[in-house]
Design a protein around this motif. Structure first.
Motif, PDB file in Angstrom:
ATOM      1  N   ASP A  13       0.835  -1.203   0.000  1.00 31.24           N
ATOM      2  CA  ASP A  13       0.000   0.000   0.000  1.00 31.24           C
ATOM      3  C   ASP A  13       0.870   1.254   0.000  1.00 31.24           C
ATOM      4  OD1 ASP A  13      -2.211  -1.703   0.327  1.00 31.24           O
ATOM      5  OD2 ASP A  13      -2.483  -1.197   2.452  1.00 31.24           O
ATOM      6  N   LEU A  14       1.936   1.232   0.789  1.00 31.89           N
ATOM      7  CA  LEU A  14       2.812   2.389   0.903  1.00 31.89           C
ATOM      8  C   LEU A  14       3.451   2.735  -0.437  1.00 31.89           C
ATOM      9  CD1 LEU A  14       3.880   4.434   2.992  1.00 31.89           C
ATOM     10  CD2 LEU A  14       5.861   2.934   3.273  1.00 31.89           C
ATOM     11  N   SER A  15       3.764   1.728  -1.243  1.00 35.23           N
ATOM     12  CA  SER A  15       4.351   1.996  -2.559  1.00 35.23           C
ATOM     13  C   SER A  15       3.357   2.729  -3.462  1.00 35.23           C
ATOM     14  CB  SER A  15       4.855   0.711  -3.216  1.00 35.23           C
ATOM     15  OG  SER A  15       3.778  -0.130  -3.568  1.00 35.23           O
ATOM     16  N   VAL A  16       2.068   2.465  -3.295  1.00 31.82           N
ATOM     17  CA  VAL A  16       1.041   3.175  -4.068  1.00 31.82           C
ATOM     18  C   VAL A  16       0.969   4.635  -3.624  1.00 31.82           C
ATOM     19  CG1 VAL A  16      -1.433   3.307  -4.605  1.00 31.82           C
ATOM     20  CG2 VAL A  16      -0.285   1.079  -4.527  1.00 31.82           C
ATOM     21  N   VAL A  17       0.951   4.862  -2.314  1.00 30.51           N
ATOM     22  CA  VAL A  17       0.949   6.233  -1.797  1.00 30.51           C
ATOM     23  C   VAL A  17       2.204   6.969  -2.259  1.00 30.51           C
ATOM     24  CG1 VAL A  17       1.078   7.639   0.305  1.00 30.51           C
ATOM     25  CG2 VAL A  17      -0.530   5.728   0.172  1.00 30.51           C
ATOM     26  N   ALA A  19       3.980   6.527  -4.922  1.00 31.71           N
ATOM     27  CA  ALA A  19       3.870   6.878  -6.345  1.00 31.71           C
ATOM     28  C   ALA A  19       3.009   8.121  -6.538  1.00 31.71           C
ATOM     29  CB  ALA A  19       3.291   5.705  -7.125  1.00 31.71           C
ATOM     30  N   HIS A  20       1.975   8.276  -5.729  1.00 35.65           N
ATOM     31  CA  HIS A  20       1.082   9.426  -5.876  1.00 35.65           C
ATOM     32  C   HIS A  20       1.650  10.714  -5.294  1.00 35.65           C
ATOM     33  CE1 HIS A  20      -1.924   6.463  -7.085  1.00 35.65           C
ATOM     34  NE2 HIS A  20      -2.532   7.475  -7.643  1.00 35.65           N
ATOM     35  N   VAL A  21       2.625  10.611  -4.406  1.00 35.71           N
ATOM     36  CA  VAL A  21       3.234  11.832  -3.855  1.00 35.71           C
ATOM     37  C   VAL A  21       4.611  12.112  -4.446  1.00 35.71           C
ATOM     38  CG1 VAL A  21       1.903  11.834  -1.720  1.00 35.71           C
ATOM     39  CG2 VAL A  21       4.119  10.675  -1.787  1.00 35.71           C
ATOM     40  N   GLN A  22       5.053  11.282  -5.387  1.00 30.75           N
ATOM     41  CA  GLN A  22       6.334  11.561  -6.034  1.00 30.75           C
ATOM     42  C   GLN A  22       6.269  12.951  -6.656  1.00 30.75           C
ATOM     43  OE1 GLN A  22       7.529   8.835  -9.111  1.00 30.75           O
ATOM     44  NE2 GLN A  22       9.365   9.988  -9.563  1.00 30.75           N
ATOM     45  N   ILE A  94       8.696   7.526  -0.634  1.00 28.60           N
ATOM     46  CA  ILE A  94       8.518   7.100   0.749  1.00 28.60           C
ATOM     47  C   ILE A  94       8.858   5.615   0.800  1.00 28.60           C
ATOM     48  CG2 ILE A  94       6.931   6.840   2.685  1.00 28.60           C
ATOM     49  CD1 ILE A  94       5.161   8.973   1.319  1.00 28.60           C
ATOM     50  N   GLY A  95       9.742   5.243   1.711  1.00 26.52           N
ATOM     51  CA  GLY A  95      10.130   3.842   1.845  1.00 26.52           C
ATOM     52  C   GLY A  95       9.934   3.349   3.267  1.00 26.52           C
ATOM     53  N   PHE A  96      10.042   2.040   3.433  1.00 26.46           N
ATOM     54  CA  PHE A  96       9.892   1.434   4.758  1.00 26.46           C
ATOM     55  C   PHE A  96      10.958   0.378   4.955  1.00 26.46           C
ATOM     56  CE2 PHE A  96       8.081  -1.865   7.581  1.00 26.46           C
ATOM     57  CZ  PHE A  96       7.862  -1.095   8.709  1.00 26.46           C
TER      58      PHE A  96
END
Length: 145
Positions: A13-17, A19-22, A94-96
């Motif tokens: 899910d975080l990878s989708v978020v 991509a949208h805030v890049q 954003i990464g984790f």
């Protein structure tokens, strides 16, 4: 186009978020750490990547958006002048990184120019929500491949 509202509860899910805030831009003064609430908030102008090129479509738009993270234990940063609230930051990703005790770990907001913010979290819970109408922008962010 309707307002975007996303929630991330795991790395996928975080990878989708992310991509949208890049290429979202924000001022240092728009970053808010609320330790009592264990919340980190960033107000940003995000590039609307989900727009598709086509007839009567505006291709280069930005929207005001709120990005916030829950269950934040601590916040640290590097390469960001917190004493300069009007300095503009450009978010790249954003990464984790998982911690020793799952689901805890470190969220990292990576900015162009080498800046980064690290959030120590108990688990992933991120939300992204558009706050208003889109506006045209003159250019589309470009990245070297």
């Amino acid at each position: 186009m309707s307002h975007l509202k996303l929630i991330a509860l795991d790395e996928q899910d975080l990878s989708v978020v992310s991509a949208h805030v890049q290429d979202a831009v924000m001022k240092v003064g728009d970053l808010d750490w609320r330790p009592v609430e264990r919340r980190f908030i960033a107000a940003a102008n995000r590039f609307v990547w989900e727009n598709r090129q086509g007839f009567l479509r505006r291709n280069n738009e930005r929207r005001r958006a709120a990005l916030h993270f829950e269950a934040v234990r601590s916040v640290s940063s590097t390469g960001i002048a917190r004493d300069r609230p009007d300095e503009v930051l450009s978010l790249l990703a954003i990464g984790f990184t998982p911690g020793v005790e799952a689901p805890a770990g470190t969220l990292e907001l990576v900015f162009s120019g080498g800046g980064a913010i690290r959030l120590e979290v108990d688990y992933i819970e991120a939300r992204l929500a558009d706050l208003g109408a889109a506006w045209d922008t003159a250019s589309r962010p470009q990245h070297k491949t």
